[in-house]
Design an enzyme around this catalytic site. Structure first.
Site, PDB file in Angstrom:
ATOM      1  N   CYS A   1       1.089  22.278   8.846  1.00  0.00           N
ATOM      2  CA  CYS A   1       0.736  21.844  10.204  1.00  0.00           C
ATOM      3  C   CYS A   1       0.868  23.051  11.131  1.00  0.00           C
ATOM      4  O   CYS A   1       0.795  24.198  10.669  1.00  0.00           O
ATOM      5  CB  CYS A   1       1.590  20.655  10.638  1.00  0.00           C
ATOM      6  SG  CYS A   1       3.362  20.986  10.680  1.00  0.00           S
TER       7      CYS A   1
ATOM      8  N   ARG B   1       4.861  17.196  11.346  1.00  0.00           N
ATOM      9  CA  ARG B   1       3.983  16.560  10.356  1.00  0.00           C
ATOM     10  C   ARG B   1       4.176  17.073   8.930  1.00  0.00           C
ATOM     11  O   ARG B   1       4.321  16.269   7.998  1.00  0.00           O
ATOM     12  CB  ARG B   1       2.517  16.736  10.781  1.00  0.00           C
ATOM     13  CG  ARG B   1       2.168  15.965  12.038  1.00  0.00           C
ATOM     14  CD  ARG B   1       0.840  16.413  12.616  1.00  0.00           C
ATOM     15  NE  ARG B   1       0.919  17.766  13.157  1.00  0.00           N
ATOM     16  CZ  ARG B   1      -0.085  18.461  13.659  1.00  0.00           C
ATOM     17  NH1 ARG B   1      -1.287  17.904  13.671  1.00  0.00           N
ATOM     18  NH2 ARG B   1       0.087  19.673  14.145  1.00  0.00           N
TER      19      ARG B   1
ATOM     20  N   ASP C   1      -1.054  15.268  16.289  1.00  0.00           N
ATOM     21  CA  ASP C   1       0.163  16.030  16.588  1.00  0.00           C
ATOM     22  C   ASP C   1       1.086  15.170  17.456  1.00  0.00           C
ATOM     23  O   ASP C   1       0.727  14.802  18.571  1.00  0.00           O
ATOM     24  CB  ASP C   1      -0.262  17.305  17.342  1.00  0.00           C
ATOM     25  CG  ASP C   1       0.918  18.201  17.682  1.00  0.00           C
ATOM     26  OD1 ASP C   1       2.066  17.772  17.527  1.00  0.00           O
ATOM     27  OD2 ASP C   1       0.657  19.341  18.111  1.00  0.00           O
TER      28      ASP C   1
HETATM   29  P1  4NP Z   1       3.839  20.022  14.008  1.00  0.00           P
HETATM   30  O1  4NP Z   1       4.100  19.687  15.558  1.00  0.00           O
HETATM   31  O2  4NP Z   1       2.673  20.994  13.981  1.00  0.00           O
HETATM   32  O3  4NP Z   1       3.507  18.709  13.404  1.00  0.00           O
HETATM   33  O4  4NP Z   1       5.126  20.639  13.495  1.00  0.00           O
HETATM   34  C1  4NP Z   1       4.291  20.633  16.554  1.00  0.00           C
HETATM   35  C2  4NP Z   1       5.534  21.230  16.704  1.00  0.00           C
HETATM   36  C3  4NP Z   1       5.731  22.129  17.729  1.00  0.00           C
HETATM   37  C4  4NP Z   1       4.711  22.434  18.589  1.00  0.00           C
HETATM   38  C5  4NP Z   1       3.467  21.850  18.430  1.00  0.00           C
HETATM   39  C6  4NP Z   1       3.263  20.946  17.408  1.00  0.00           C
HETATM   40  N1  4NP Z   1       4.930  23.341  19.666  1.00  0.00           N
HETATM   41  O5  4NP Z   1       4.005  23.538  20.484  1.00  0.00           O
HETATM   42  O6  4NP Z   1       6.025  23.913  19.772  1.00  0.00           O
END
Ligand code: 4NP
Length: 157
Positions: free
Chosen positions: A14, A20, A129
Protein backbone atom coordinates in the site's frame (compact mmCIF):
# COMPACT_ATOMS: atom_id res chain seq x y z
CA UNK A 1 17.03 -33.44 6.75
CA UNK A 2 14.53 -33.66 3.86
CA UNK A 3 14.59 -30.80 1.37
CA UNK A 4 11.57 -28.55 1.80
CA UNK A 5 10.21 -26.99 -1.40
CA UNK A 6 10.89 -23.30 -2.00
CA UNK A 7 8.20 -21.21 -0.31
CA UNK A 8 5.82 -19.06 -2.33
CA UNK A 9 6.71 -15.46 -1.48
CA UNK A 10 3.78 -13.07 -1.43
CA UNK A 11 4.00 -9.35 -0.71
CA UNK A 12 1.14 -6.90 -0.16
CA UNK A 13 1.77 -3.24 -0.93
CA UNK A 14 0.00 0.00 0.00
CA UNK A 15 1.21 3.58 0.45
CA UNK A 16 2.32 3.88 4.06
CA UNK A 17 2.56 0.16 5.02
CA UNK A 18 0.75 0.90 8.29
CA UNK A 19 -2.92 0.26 7.39
CA UNK A 20 -4.02 -1.78 4.38
CA UNK A 21 -1.01 -3.96 3.54
CA UNK A 22 -0.17 -4.96 7.15
CA UNK A 23 -3.84 -5.94 7.52
CA UNK A 24 -3.64 -7.97 4.30
CA UNK A 25 -0.49 -9.66 5.57
CA UNK A 26 -2.23 -10.61 8.84
CA UNK A 27 -5.43 -11.84 7.17
CA UNK A 28 -3.46 -13.98 4.71
CA UNK A 29 -1.13 -15.33 7.42
CA UNK A 30 -4.15 -16.38 9.52
CA UNK A 31 -5.69 -18.04 6.47
CA UNK A 32 -2.62 -20.12 5.55
CA UNK A 33 -2.42 -21.23 9.18
CA UNK A 34 -6.09 -22.28 9.26
CA UNK A 35 -5.62 -24.13 5.96
CA UNK A 36 -2.42 -25.76 7.31
CA UNK A 37 -0.25 -24.52 4.45
CA UNK A 38 1.73 -21.87 6.37
CA UNK A 39 5.01 -23.71 5.75
CA UNK A 40 4.56 -23.19 2.01
CA UNK A 41 4.30 -19.38 2.19
CA UNK A 42 6.36 -16.36 3.17
CA UNK A 43 4.04 -13.36 3.45
CA UNK A 44 5.11 -9.79 4.04
CA UNK A 45 4.14 -6.24 3.14
CA UNK A 46 5.66 -2.90 2.17
CA UNK A 47 4.77 0.68 1.28
CA UNK A 48 5.57 2.78 -1.76
CA UNK A 49 6.11 5.81 0.51
CA UNK A 50 8.57 5.98 3.37
CA UNK A 51 6.72 8.19 5.88
CA UNK A 52 6.45 5.53 8.59
CA UNK A 53 9.52 3.32 8.26
CA UNK A 54 10.05 0.91 11.17
CA UNK A 55 6.66 1.65 12.73
CA UNK A 56 4.00 -0.79 13.86
CA UNK A 57 0.66 -0.58 12.03
CA UNK A 58 -1.71 2.28 12.82
CA UNK A 59 -3.45 1.67 16.17
CA UNK A 60 -6.89 1.96 14.50
CA UNK A 61 -5.98 -0.82 12.05
CA UNK A 62 -4.57 -2.97 14.87
CA UNK A 63 -7.83 -2.49 16.83
CA UNK A 64 -10.07 -3.26 13.85
CA UNK A 65 -8.03 -6.40 13.11
CA UNK A 66 -8.06 -7.54 16.75
CA UNK A 67 -11.88 -7.41 16.76
CA UNK A 68 -11.79 -10.15 14.09
CA UNK A 69 -8.95 -12.11 15.65
CA UNK A 70 -6.11 -10.84 13.43
CA UNK A 71 -2.74 -9.85 14.90
CA UNK A 72 -0.93 -7.04 13.09
CA UNK A 73 2.74 -7.09 14.08
CA UNK A 74 4.69 -6.04 10.97
CA UNK A 75 7.08 -3.08 10.91
CA UNK A 76 6.77 -0.66 8.02
CA UNK A 77 9.29 -0.89 5.21
CA UNK A 78 9.60 0.72 1.79
CA UNK A 79 9.31 -1.48 -1.28
CA UNK A 80 12.37 -1.94 -3.49
CA UNK A 81 12.87 -3.41 -6.96
CA UNK A 82 14.68 -6.32 -5.25
CA UNK A 83 11.54 -7.12 -3.24
CA UNK A 84 9.54 -7.39 -6.44
CA UNK A 85 12.19 -9.50 -8.17
CA UNK A 86 12.27 -11.96 -5.27
CA UNK A 87 8.50 -12.42 -4.75
CA UNK A 88 6.33 -14.79 -6.74
CA UNK A 89 3.40 -12.39 -6.36
CA UNK A 90 3.14 -8.71 -5.36
CA UNK A 91 -0.36 -7.38 -4.75
CA UNK A 92 -1.05 -3.66 -4.76
CA UNK A 93 -3.97 -2.30 -2.77
CA UNK A 94 -4.90 0.29 -5.36
CA UNK A 95 -4.08 1.49 -8.86
CA UNK A 96 -1.93 4.37 -7.65
CA UNK A 97 0.35 1.99 -5.79
CA UNK A 98 0.32 -0.49 -8.69
CA UNK A 99 1.64 2.29 -10.92
CA UNK A 100 4.21 3.27 -8.28
CA UNK A 101 5.50 -0.32 -8.14
CA UNK A 102 5.63 -0.64 -11.94
CA UNK A 103 7.58 2.61 -12.18
CA UNK A 104 10.05 1.38 -9.56
CA UNK A 105 10.69 -1.87 -11.41
CA UNK A 106 10.93 -0.33 -14.88
CA UNK A 107 10.74 -3.71 -16.62
CA UNK A 108 7.42 -5.40 -17.21
CA UNK A 109 6.64 -7.18 -13.93
CA UNK A 110 4.20 -9.99 -14.62
CA UNK A 111 4.11 -10.85 -10.92
CA UNK A 112 2.64 -7.47 -9.88
CA UNK A 113 -1.14 -7.32 -9.75
CA UNK A 114 -4.02 -5.49 -8.15
CA UNK A 115 -5.62 -7.17 -5.12
CA UNK A 116 -9.08 -6.54 -6.55
CA UNK A 117 -8.20 -8.72 -9.58
CA UNK A 118 -9.28 -11.52 -7.23
CA UNK A 119 -12.67 -9.98 -6.46
CA UNK A 120 -15.83 -9.65 -8.50
CA UNK A 121 -17.16 -6.29 -9.65
CA UNK A 122 -19.39 -5.85 -6.60
CA UNK A 123 -16.17 -4.61 -4.92
CA UNK A 124 -14.29 -1.43 -5.82
CA UNK A 125 -11.09 -1.65 -7.89
CA UNK A 126 -9.10 0.08 -5.15
CA UNK A 127 -8.97 -0.86 -1.48
CA UNK A 128 -9.93 2.56 -0.08
CA UNK A 129 -7.25 4.32 1.93
CA UNK A 130 -8.68 4.46 5.48
CA UNK A 131 -6.01 6.75 6.98
CA UNK A 132 -7.97 10.02 7.04
CA UNK A 133 -11.38 8.40 7.57
CA UNK A 134 -13.55 6.85 10.28
CA UNK A 135 -13.49 3.44 11.97
CA UNK A 136 -15.93 2.19 9.32
CA UNK A 137 -13.19 2.62 6.73
CA UNK A 138 -10.87 0.27 8.62
CA UNK A 139 -13.65 -2.32 8.93
CA UNK A 140 -14.34 -2.04 5.20
CA UNK A 141 -10.66 -2.69 4.40
CA UNK A 142 -10.93 -5.92 6.40
CA UNK A 143 -14.19 -6.88 4.65
CA UNK A 144 -12.41 -6.56 1.32
CA UNK A 145 -9.32 -8.44 2.46
CA UNK A 146 -11.35 -11.28 3.98
CA UNK A 147 -13.19 -11.64 0.67
CA UNK A 148 -10.02 -11.55 -1.46
CA UNK A 149 -7.54 -13.65 0.54
CA UNK A 150 -9.26 -17.06 0.09
CA UNK A 151 -9.37 -16.44 -3.65
CA UNK A 152 -5.71 -15.40 -3.74
CA UNK A 153 -4.75 -18.50 -1.76
CA UNK A 154 -6.73 -20.82 -4.04
CA UNK A 155 -4.93 -19.29 -7.01
CA UNK A 156 -1.48 -19.70 -5.40
CA UNK A 157 -1.90 -23.33 -4.32
P1 4NP B 1 -1.85 2.75 4.05
O1 4NP B 1 -2.51 4.09 4.65
O2 4NP B 1 -1.27 3.13 2.70
O3 4NP B 1 -2.99 1.81 3.94
O4 4NP B 1 -0.79 2.33 5.05
C1 4NP B 1 -1.85 5.31 4.78
C2 4NP B 1 -0.99 5.51 5.85
C3 4NP B 1 -0.39 6.74 6.01
C4 4NP B 1 -0.62 7.74 5.11
C5 4NP B 1 -1.46 7.53 4.03
C6 4NP B 1 -2.08 6.31 3.87
N1 4NP B 1 -0.02 9.02 5.29
O5 4NP B 1 -0.31 9.94 4.50
O6 4NP B 1 0.79 9.19 6.22
Amino acid sequence: MPNSPKPFRLMFVCLGNICRSPAAQAVMQALVEVRKVADRFEIDSAGTASYHLGKLPDSRMIAAGAKRGFKLTSLAKAITAEHVASRELVLAMDRENLNNIRRLCKQDSQNVRLLSDYLDETWPRDVPDPYYGSDAGFAYVLDMLEAACPKILDDCL
